[in-house]
Scaffold this active site. Structure first.
Site, PDB file in Angstrom:
ATOM      1  CG  HIS A 229      -0.839   4.155   4.361  1.00 24.08           C
ATOM      2  ND1 HIS A 229      -2.086   3.683   4.723  1.00 24.08           N
ATOM      3  CD2 HIS A 229      -0.181   3.112   3.788  1.00 24.08           C
ATOM      4  CE1 HIS A 229      -2.189   2.410   4.374  1.00 24.08           C
ATOM      5  NE2 HIS A 229      -1.048   2.040   3.811  1.00 24.08           N
TER       6      HIS A 229
ATOM      7  CG  ASP B 137      -4.137   5.786   6.302  1.00 22.26           C
ATOM      8  OD1 ASP B 137      -2.992   5.499   6.719  1.00 22.26           O
ATOM      9  OD2 ASP B 137      -4.616   5.247   5.283  1.00 22.26           O
TER      10      ASP B 137
ATOM     11  CB  SER C 280      -0.937   0.016   1.211  1.00 28.21           C
ATOM     12  OG  SER C 280      -0.204  -0.037   2.420  1.00 28.21           O
TER      13      SER C 280
END
Length: 350
Positions: A328, A325, A36
């Site tokens: 991240h 978030d 991610s």
């Protein structure tokens, strides 16, 4: 005259900046694999909850639209592409943008929740690294058909290949999966090292000669990790950080062995552990004011579907936050990290 290592790096960076401003990109292509931290939309059309193709993700990106990036704006790999002289970012291979002559300068195969351990990807419906390699093989055939074998091979050997993986293996699998409790962190890291070594050898067999891999961040300091694994202390989980350090040491040793055994390979391990830890420990030194809470929602655990347009408390301006978030970095933090990566990766572009 004795020239310090830092001065040599600074001089090298100045030369690179001059070259980029006066010509073509420093390398023919940028190819990206991983999770991610690097996914730019490959998960968008997959049957998985691990997506970021909805607001407020992407609110500070081009056209202020979500793309599948787990960030409010640019990823570290986006800044890397800019620093290398590219005028566009490698598109997600599974997206409609991955067509035409534009793919000659690279594509992105990364998939959120993927990892070195194939079961990590399967657990979350992500694209495993093995499948990412299969897609790369498919991409290579497309490029050969476009420009011929000789030019294609020159692109593959000259391209920088970046890999970001490992965090999901721990956070989204090892620490929560009862079937893995029989392994110590050391044993699990050894399993991941075998997968990593296999991946690099296969990538080398496909013609890659310039490879950069990021190590694990201080996973015990991620906002979601503190919430989930901090036992209510609101403090870093030191044990998780120790696991990351152990893994990173193995990654360094394995990479040295690979470089010695594969002729012509340039393999650089990028340290993101210390730069991110520095931002978290001393946020004001890097222009930040918040490193415990993330921008999205409460800032303590939200990510993916939990970070959405209805998440109460989302900050208005993410530039002062280290994290976007729960897992991240923000665009501002990614820019700092990308600068560190560039300084560490001189060997890949020299």
């Amino acid at each position: 005259m004795i020239v310090s290592g830092k001065l040599l790096v600074s001089l090298s960076l100045l030369v690179l900046v001059f070259k980029v401003s006066h010509g073509q990109p420093l390398v023919p292509a940028l190819i990206i694999f991983g999770d991610s931290v690097a996914d730019v939309g490959n998960n968008n059309n997959r049957t998985t909850l691990v997506k970021a193709n909805f607001p407020p993700y992407g609110r500070d990106f081009v056209n202020h639209q979500p793309t599948g990036r787990f960030c409010n704006g640019k990823l570290a790999t986006d800044f890397t592409a800019e620093y290398l002289g590219f005028t566009s970012y490698p598109p997600a291979f599974l997206s409609q943008e991955a067509t035409g002559m534009g793919i000659l300068t690279g594509v992105n195969f990364a998939s959120a929740a993927s990892g070195y351990y194939n079961w990590t990807a399967q657990l979350w419906g992500a694209i495993s690294l093995d499948q990412q390699l299969n897609y790369y093989n498919e991409y290579q055939s497309i490029v050969v058909n476009m420009v011929g074998e000789a030019e294609a091979n020159a692109i593959f050997s000259g391209a920088i290949h970046l890999l970001s993986a490992g965090t999901s293996d721990f956070i989204q699998n090892y620490y929560i999966n009862p079937f893995l409790r029989g392994y110590t962190p050391d044993q699990f890291s050894e399993i991941l090292m075998r997968s990593y070594s296999s991946f690099i050898q296969k990538l080398y067999g496909l013609g890659a000669r310039r490879i950069g891999v990021t190590n694990l961040p201080p996973i015990g300091c991620l906002p979601a990790s503190i919430t989930l694994f901090g036992s209510g202390s609101n403090q870093w989980n030191i044990k998780l950080n120790q696991d990351a350090i152990l893994f990173n040491n193995k990654l360094n040793n394995t990479s040295q062995t690979l470089q010695k055994s594969l002729p012509g390979l340039k393999l650089v391990v990028f340290d993101i552990y210390q730069p991110l830890l520095d931002m978290i420990t001393n946020p004001s030194d890097n222009g930040f004011f918040e490193s415990r809470r993330a921008c999205c929602g409460t800032g303590t655990f939200e990510t993916s579907v939990l970070c959405n347009s209805r998440s109460v408390g989302t900050c208005n301006n993410a530039t002062g936050y280290v994290f976007w978030d729960g897992f991240h970095p923000s665009e501002a933090a990614n820019e700092v990290l990308a600068g560190d990566l560039l300084a560490q990766g001189i060997d890949l572009i020299s």
